[in-house]
Scaffold this motif. Structure first.
Motif, short mmCIF file in Angstrom:
data_model
loop_
_atom_site.label_atom_id
_atom_site.label_comp_id
_atom_site.label_asym_id
_atom_site.label_seq_id
_atom_site.Cartn_x
_atom_site.Cartn_y
_atom_site.Cartn_z
N VAL A 165 11.21 10.33 -8.47
CA VAL A 165 12.16 11.42 -8.68
C VAL A 165 13.54 11.12 -8.11
CG1 VAL A 165 10.37 13.17 -8.77
CG2 VAL A 165 11.45 12.65 -6.60
N ALA A 166 13.75 9.94 -7.58
CA ALA A 166 15.06 9.59 -7.02
C ALA A 166 16.09 9.57 -8.14
CB ALA A 166 14.99 8.23 -6.34
N SER A 173 0.84 -1.19 0.00
CA SER A 173 0.00 0.00 0.00
C SER A 173 0.89 1.25 0.00
CB SER A 173 -0.93 0.00 1.21
OG SER A 173 -0.17 -0.12 2.39
N PRO A 174 1.39 1.61 -1.17
CA PRO A 174 2.25 2.79 -1.23
C PRO A 174 1.43 4.07 -1.06
CG PRO A 174 1.85 1.99 -3.42
CD PRO A 174 1.22 1.01 -2.47
N ASP A 175 2.03 5.04 -0.39
CA ASP A 175 1.37 6.33 -0.29
C ASP A 175 1.96 7.25 -1.36
OD1 ASP A 175 3.84 6.45 0.88
OD2 ASP A 175 3.25 7.86 2.45
N ALA A 176 1.35 8.38 -1.53
CA ALA A 176 1.76 9.30 -2.59
C ALA A 176 3.19 9.79 -2.39
CB ALA A 176 0.80 10.48 -2.66
N ALA A 177 3.59 10.05 -1.15
CA ALA A 177 4.92 10.58 -0.88
C ALA A 177 6.01 9.57 -1.24
CB ALA A 177 5.03 10.98 0.59
N SER A 178 5.82 8.31 -0.86
CA SER A 178 6.85 7.31 -1.17
C SER A 178 6.90 7.02 -2.67
CB SER A 178 6.62 6.03 -0.38
OG SER A 178 5.42 5.41 -0.78
N ALA A 179 5.76 7.05 -3.34
CA ALA A 179 5.75 6.84 -4.79
C ALA A 179 6.45 7.98 -5.50
CB ALA A 179 4.31 6.71 -5.30
N ALA A 180 6.20 9.21 -5.07
CA ALA A 180 6.86 10.37 -5.68
C ALA A 180 8.36 10.32 -5.43
CB ALA A 180 6.26 11.66 -5.14
N GLN A 181 8.76 9.94 -4.23
CA GLN A 181 10.18 9.85 -3.91
C GLN A 181 10.87 8.80 -4.79
OE1 GLN A 181 11.97 11.79 -2.03
NE2 GLN A 181 13.83 10.64 -2.44
N HIS A 182 10.21 7.72 -5.02
CA HIS A 182 10.77 6.67 -5.86
C HIS A 182 10.91 7.14 -7.31
CE1 HIS A 182 11.71 2.65 -7.20
NE2 HIS A 182 10.80 2.78 -8.14
#
Length: 58
Positions: A48-49, A37-46
């Protein structure tokens, strides 16, 4: 359909049934309880990493 053809179809049906049961058993044993269950912040971090530099000397 000849006798040999019916036998082949029956054999292939058994093989397919066994394979489906094996896949269902593997899923039930290893995958069923896994949750992602990914949240928006972790998905965005992944997304733009920065990608690691392709190191190595030639």
């Amino acid at each position: 359909m000849q006798r040999d053809e019916r036998r082949l179809v029956r054999h292939l049906a058994w093989v397919l049934a066994v394979k489906l049961l094996a896949l269902a058993g593997l899923w039930w044993g290893f995958v069923r309880d896994q949750r992602l269950s990914p949240d928006a912040a972790s998905a965005a971090q992944h997304i733009v990493a920065p990608t690691p530099a392709s190191g190595g000397s030639r």
